[in-house]
Design an enzyme around this catalytic site. Sequence first.
Site, mmCIF file in Angstrom:
data_model
loop_
_atom_site.group_PDB
_atom_site.id
_atom_site.type_symbol
_atom_site.label_atom_id
_atom_site.label_comp_id
_atom_site.label_asym_id
_atom_site.label_seq_id
_atom_site.Cartn_x
_atom_site.Cartn_y
_atom_site.Cartn_z
ATOM 1 N N LYS A 33 25.417 11.403 9.267
ATOM 2 C CA LYS A 33 26.743 10.865 8.968
ATOM 3 C C LYS A 33 27.881 11.712 9.539
ATOM 4 O O LYS A 33 28.975 11.186 9.796
ATOM 5 C CB LYS A 33 26.914 10.700 7.458
ATOM 6 C CG LYS A 33 26.040 9.609 6.872
ATOM 7 C CD LYS A 33 26.257 9.444 5.380
ATOM 8 C CE LYS A 33 25.375 8.330 4.828
ATOM 9 N NZ LYS A 33 25.600 8.106 3.387
ATOM 10 N N VAL A 48 23.681 9.740 -6.035
ATOM 11 C CA VAL A 48 23.931 8.810 -4.931
ATOM 12 C C VAL A 48 22.650 8.224 -4.360
ATOM 13 O O VAL A 48 22.688 7.271 -3.582
ATOM 14 C CB VAL A 48 24.739 9.482 -3.792
ATOM 15 C CG1 VAL A 48 26.037 10.065 -4.322
ATOM 16 C CG2 VAL A 48 23.917 10.531 -3.067
#
Length: 295
Positions: free
Chosen positions: A83, A235
């Site tokens: 990411k 998450v």
Amino acid sequence: MNANAPLAASRPALYLLALLGKDIQGSLSPQLYEHEARRQGLRCSYQLLDFAQRGWEAEALPNVLRSLETLGFTGCNVTHPFKQQIIPYLDQLSPQASAIGAVNTVLFRHGQRIGHNTDCPGFISHFRRNLPGVNIERVLQIGAGGAGSASAYGLLEYGVKHLALYDRDTARSEALYQQLLLHFGSDRISITHHPQQALANSNGLVQATPIGMSGHPGIPINIDWLTPQHWVADVIYVPRETELVLRARAKGCQAIGGDGMVVFQAAQAFELYTGLPADREHMLAIFQQACVTPA
């Protein structure tokens, strides 16, 4: 060109999409995107490009992006550990992706690679929906990578008064701290090297490391640090309920996994890819069904 602009009215005959990451064979993204596209009368093919399974190193990332463009892909999603690594290979970032310093959605438009971050609104939508009314005065977040950058930014934007950051990689927590300082006051953010003490002084815990996901088993903290007064937000969504979530609930904590986060971020990414509104409730139902009966 506006990096946030949705796809124009002329739509492709087939949406080609992919997920780039490592150890992603348990991802439910293909079901989410393909079912929602079919519901809207669109054709969509979603591929998992698992670098670990294919034996690709991180250095292959620019070549993979180039190949996707050449093959006519609409875009791709990006997950752990790319990411942040993907940013140098992009032409533009949306304002939110630039502020967060991490990308999970890339659009290929008019010869440009445009990076977006839908993790942040996805996380906060999920948090607001499943932990309504919890005390967010002081929060400890463990993990300062790509997912952690999105959740940290979202928490501070949502109204957390003080966010303490911890990562075993101190350079990573320092980098996220400096990134957040560009947008939030120094009185609202700190780095801690003592997570047990920080958690004792916090109302809740956000878990944003890979520990607990498929391929990375375990629990990232000592469970004895938690009390029933804490809430926990993980998450990770594969498995849907991590060992941390299960053990936190057993201790009396309100605890959620990352299932809603992945659905809500996917819904926003779908809208960026297609220019059409996504039905979030339908996508949640697809996700829940896929968890019970994998495709």
